[in-house]
Scaffold this motif. Structure first.
Motif, PDB file in Angstrom:
ATOM      1  N   LEU A 217       0.144   1.813  -0.919  1.00  0.00           N
ATOM      2  CA  LEU A 217       1.462   3.196  -1.132  1.00  0.00           C
ATOM      3  C   LEU A 217       1.405   3.780  -2.366  1.00  0.00           C
ATOM      4  CD1 LEU A 217       4.628   0.859  -0.045  1.00  0.00           C
ATOM      5  CD2 LEU A 217       3.517   2.953   1.197  1.00  0.00           C
ATOM      6  N   LEU A 218       0.758   3.266  -3.444  1.00  0.00           N
ATOM      7  CA  LEU A 218       0.477   3.970  -4.883  1.00  0.00           C
ATOM      8  C   LEU A 218      -0.386   5.058  -4.825  1.00  0.00           C
ATOM      9  CD1 LEU A 218       1.909   3.732  -7.539  1.00  0.00           C
ATOM     10  CD2 LEU A 218       0.167   2.396  -8.266  1.00  0.00           C
TER      11      LEU A 218
ATOM     12  N   CYS B 160       1.002  -2.562  -1.144  1.00  0.00           N
ATOM     13  CA  CYS B 160       1.709  -2.008  -2.227  1.00  0.00           C
ATOM     14  C   CYS B 160       0.516  -1.051  -2.867  1.00  0.00           C
ATOM     15  CB  CYS B 160       2.154  -2.966  -3.144  1.00  0.00           C
ATOM     16  SG  CYS B 160       3.769  -3.630  -2.812  1.00  0.00           S
TER      17      CYS B 160
ATOM     18  N   ILE C  30       8.273   4.103  -5.786  1.00  0.00           N
ATOM     19  CA  ILE C  30       8.009   4.256  -4.152  1.00  0.00           C
ATOM     20  C   ILE C  30       8.797   5.079  -3.480  1.00  0.00           C
ATOM     21  CG2 ILE C  30       7.219   3.124  -2.148  1.00  0.00           C
ATOM     22  CD1 ILE C  30       4.999   3.374  -4.199  1.00  0.00           C
TER      23      ILE C  30
END
Ligand code: HEM
Length: 224
Positions: free
Chosen positions: A29-30, A26, A208
């Motif tokens: 992804l950010l 996660c 996202i």
């Protein structure tokens, strides 16, 4: 499972590993989303971002952790699903009625995201490392690979942009359940905090999904 079996060979240990690798992915992804915003602001900055990602030693170490994290996450997902089904076949069948679509289809959405990643890495990462990419000038007047053109040319093809849109919606679904589930797995399950964590997970997945989806949509429609 015996206590002597060791943390990562026990079902609890595997849940922890899933959660930790999931939360690590996660955060990747950010960072990736923030870096990609340069596609909108400045082609030179985007090219410099991809060079930074491919050459910075710290990022190289992160890359190795990322690959190991991905593999661990996938292997664990398969093992955990098998163990759950084998341990409680009846409960598993009943859970199907009471659970959300997101949670029941983690295997399906995860597998499609994996297939998407193969396509994505082939078209951008492999291309950057081993493909024939044209050189342009960076902000210091030095040669740099023009990944900006590679990315927008890819998104100008309807089939390619379409695959991204579908994959990003499924990624959002995967994250929506995975995020809150990861917190529960590491023991953060509390009447007071769980609803907030769920909301945070939904907000994160929406951010996202919409963030990543915006690139193929924008570059596809801006050429028409
Ligand atoms: C839709 C917008 C996206 C764009 C424009 C984009 C662009 C790129 C580019 C240009 C690269 C190669 C250069 C680099 O390493 O930075 C790359 C690498 C990568 N992308 Fe994406 N990406 C997108 C979405 C995603 C998504 C949704 C995921 C994960 C599900 C993802 C995972 C990766 C991974 C794992 C790498 C290799 C990173 C590395 O170790 O260097 N990307 N991406």
């Amino acid at each position: 499972m015996s206590n002597n079996a060791g943390l990562f060979s026990s079902s609890l240990g595997r849940k922890y590993l899933m959660a930790i690798t999931g939360l690590f992915l996660c955060s990747f992804l950010l960072v990736h989303l923030i870096g990609n915003v340069a596609l909108y602001t400045d082609p030179v900055k985007f090219n410099e971002y991809t060079r930074f990602m491919s050459s910075n030693p710290l990022i190289r170490v992160m890359e190795i952790i990322l690959v190991v994290g991905f593999l661990a996450h996938i292997i664990d997902a398969v093992l955990l699903t098998k163990a759950n089904k084998a341990a409680q076949p009846v409960k598993y069948a009943m859970d199907k009625k009471n659970s959300s679509w997101y949670s029941r289809n983690m295997g399906l959405t995860g597998s499609i995201i994996l297939a998407f990643l193969v396509l994505h890495l082939q078209s951008f990462w492999y291309q950057y490392k081993f493909g024939e990419v044209v050189y342009v000038l960076d902000s210091n007047g030095e040669s740099i690979k023009d990944m900006y053109t590679i990315v927008i040319t890819a998104f100008q093809q309807s089939w390619y942009a379409g695959i991204y849109v579908i994959a990003m919606v499924l990624l959002g679904s995967h994250l929506n359940h995975g995020f809150q589930s990861a917190f529960q797995s590491v023991g953060l399950r509390h009447k007071k905090y769980t609803p907030t964590i769920k909301k945070l997970g939904t907000a994160f997945s929406v951010l996202i999904t919409l963030g990543f989806i915006s690139f193929p949509i924008y570059f596809y429609f801006s050429q028409l």
